[in-house]
Design an enzyme around this catalytic site. Sequence first.
Site, PDB file in Angstrom:
ATOM      1  N   ASP A 227       0.830  -1.211   0.000  1.00  0.00           N
ATOM      2  CA  ASP A 227       0.000   0.000   0.000  1.00  0.00           C
ATOM      3  C   ASP A 227       0.866   1.263   0.000  1.00  0.00           C
ATOM      4  OD1 ASP A 227      -1.344  -2.290   1.060  1.00  0.00           O
ATOM      5  OD2 ASP A 227      -2.920  -1.000   1.870  1.00  0.00           O
ATOM      6  N   HIS A 229      -1.121   4.485  -0.453  1.00  0.00           N
ATOM      7  CA  HIS A 229      -2.159   5.331   0.163  1.00  0.00           C
ATOM      8  C   HIS A 229      -1.861   6.831   0.061  1.00  0.00           C
ATOM      9  CE1 HIS A 229      -5.297   2.772   1.651  1.00  0.00           C
ATOM     10  NE2 HIS A 229      -4.444   1.949   2.221  1.00  0.00           N
ATOM     11  N   ASP A 256      -4.164  -0.344  -3.338  1.00  0.00           N
ATOM     12  CA  ASP A 256      -4.322   0.772  -2.394  1.00  0.00           C
ATOM     13  C   ASP A 256      -3.283   1.856  -2.665  1.00  0.00           C
ATOM     14  OD1 ASP A 256      -6.435  -0.614  -1.356  1.00  0.00           O
ATOM     15  OD2 ASP A 256      -5.757  -0.532   0.726  1.00  0.00           O
ATOM     16  N   ASP A 259      -6.288   7.185  -1.519  1.00  0.00           N
ATOM     17  CA  ASP A 259      -7.083   7.347  -0.291  1.00  0.00           C
ATOM     18  C   ASP A 259      -6.178   7.526   0.924  1.00  0.00           C
ATOM     19  OD1 ASP A 259      -9.667   7.396  -1.262  1.00  0.00           O
ATOM     20  OD2 ASP A 259     -10.022   5.256  -0.989  1.00  0.00           O
ATOM     21  N   ARG A 260      -6.769   8.141   1.943  1.00  0.00           N
ATOM     22  CA  ARG A 260      -6.094   8.458   3.202  1.00  0.00           C
ATOM     23  C   ARG A 260      -5.073   9.586   2.997  1.00  0.00           C
ATOM     24  NH1 ARG A 260      -8.389   6.360   7.964  1.00  0.00           N
ATOM     25  NH2 ARG A 260      -9.018   4.215   7.650  1.00  0.00           N
ATOM     26  N   ASN A 288      -8.615  -2.840  -2.263  1.00  0.00           N
ATOM     27  CA  ASN A 288      -9.995  -2.538  -1.866  1.00  0.00           C
ATOM     28  C   ASN A 288     -10.299  -1.043  -1.937  1.00  0.00           C
ATOM     29  OD1 ASN A 288      -8.156  -2.606   0.529  1.00  0.00           O
ATOM     30  ND2 ASN A 288      -9.952  -1.822   1.592  1.00  0.00           N
ATOM     31  N   HIS A 289      -9.256  -0.206  -1.951  1.00  0.00           N
ATOM     32  CA  HIS A 289      -9.488   1.235  -2.043  1.00  0.00           C
ATOM     33  C   HIS A 289      -9.553   1.748  -3.474  1.00  0.00           C
ATOM     34  CE1 HIS A 289      -9.587   3.016   2.025  1.00  0.00           C
ATOM     35  NE2 HIS A 289      -9.036   1.861   2.359  1.00  0.00           N
ATOM     36  N   HIS A 412      -2.290  -4.750   2.397  1.00  0.00           N
ATOM     37  CA  HIS A 412      -3.596  -4.535   3.025  1.00  0.00           C
ATOM     38  C   HIS A 412      -3.548  -4.246   4.521  1.00  0.00           C
ATOM     39  CE1 HIS A 412      -7.933  -4.745   2.997  1.00  0.00           C
ATOM     40  NE2 HIS A 412      -8.037  -5.937   3.530  1.00  0.00           N
TER      41      HIS A 412
END
Length: 483
Positions: A227, A229, A256, A259-260, A288-289, A412
């Site tokens: 990730d 992110h 991922d 996001d965030r 999943n993001h 994840h």
Amino acid sequence: MNQSSTPDTEKAEELKAAANAAFQAHRFAAAIELYSQAIDLNTNNAVYWANRAFAHTKMEEYGSAVEDATKAITVSPTYVKGYYRRGAAYLAMGKFKDALKDFRQVQRIVPKDPDALKKLRECEKAVAKIRFEEAIAMEEHDRHSVAESLDFHSIEVEDSYQGARLEGDNITLEFVKKMMDDFKNQRSVHKRYAFQILLQTRELLLSSPTLVDITIPDHGHFTVCGDIHGQYFDLLNIFELNGLPSDDNPYLFNGDFVDRGSFSVEVIMTLFAFKCLYPTGLYLSRGNHESKSMNKIYGFDGEVKAKFNETMADLFAEVFCCLPLANVLNEKIFVVHGGLFSSDDVKLSDIRAIDRFREPPDEGLMCELLWSDPHSGTGRAPSKRGVGVAFGSDVTHRFLQENNLELVVRSHEVKDEGYEEDHDGKLITVFSAPNYCDQMGNKGAFIRFTAPGLKPEFTKFNAVWHPNVRPMQYANNFFSMLA
């Protein structure tokens, strides 16, 4: 919550105080353990359950947060924080109807509390906005593809534009380096080139299978990152440590990307540009993001609209639906964002057959590939996230044996050291966003494999400086409480 003083309740209070201190220090896993010890000594204290629910939320274990908050409510039906914690967890899971019920209950319990009323109104407004956008999207779904209605050639690049430029239709290394430098200095790329990158990436991904087979030649190496992110400056650090992607220095980024973190546009534009430049030098797996529902909650949708426009956000959603779901390295190493499955009979051929060109469902193989997590025991258990499944070492061993594989690599989950080896060394988690959300204090890591042996070599790294832009800067104000 009338508690008589006993040695157990006094010890429980000491443990709660220690747990609170761990929480304040962003040591959320330690806080969960300490709250658990307090609960073991006194199960009838709603505060312990609600506090542990909050710590689970910080660990993105939303299913466990819902369970703990529900227990707090059972112990004390008028305990406001129980409903608030459960509502926040439901919100994080995208279960807006359930979240609204809990926030409305908070307002019923404390009808004169202006903060409770404000939060309810914010929640109602945010959820109404998402539902409206989803309804519009459903109406437009059958009308046309955004990608097929766009012609980036028709977009004029103004003479005043000082950023990275292209003379033709081919992405060049010079352009990508200039764009990356512009991003580093918080300058944007022109929307003409942004649309070009997305459309050309889409064409490449449309021709990719759902399960990608990657061949690493003898003496060649291959890097797997977890990730990112939206932590663009940490992505630059990975390239500083390990070199830029190329056909001779290939990478797989395992989902991922966005996001965030509030530099998600910069991250995904850079990765997509390298994909266009070196189709076999950079591979991408869906996380999943990479989905509409997550992007609307965790900031990417708002970021794209702030930095570009709504059409660009819609195009990103289309491109994300083209991303492959898993990769296999040299017929030995299975790489996936989330994890394995709720049944033992899944073959690689079943993964190849998944129709991935869609938003992720709430159950089934595609959902589990994106959402599942390992656990330290055997067998299967409900997911702490409330989505997917938790799978034990025996599940991993059977999957590898039945598919003639040697190792599972997944991402994840935040790991303190950036990676973790589990299930007798047959499963590795790699996470490449150090000091996740500017608060977790974890290292990042990436894995390099060299053929033919493919022994994993780990590089750990700390977070680097980034401009003072907080995580989830572009999320709806109400959702930003999930940061």
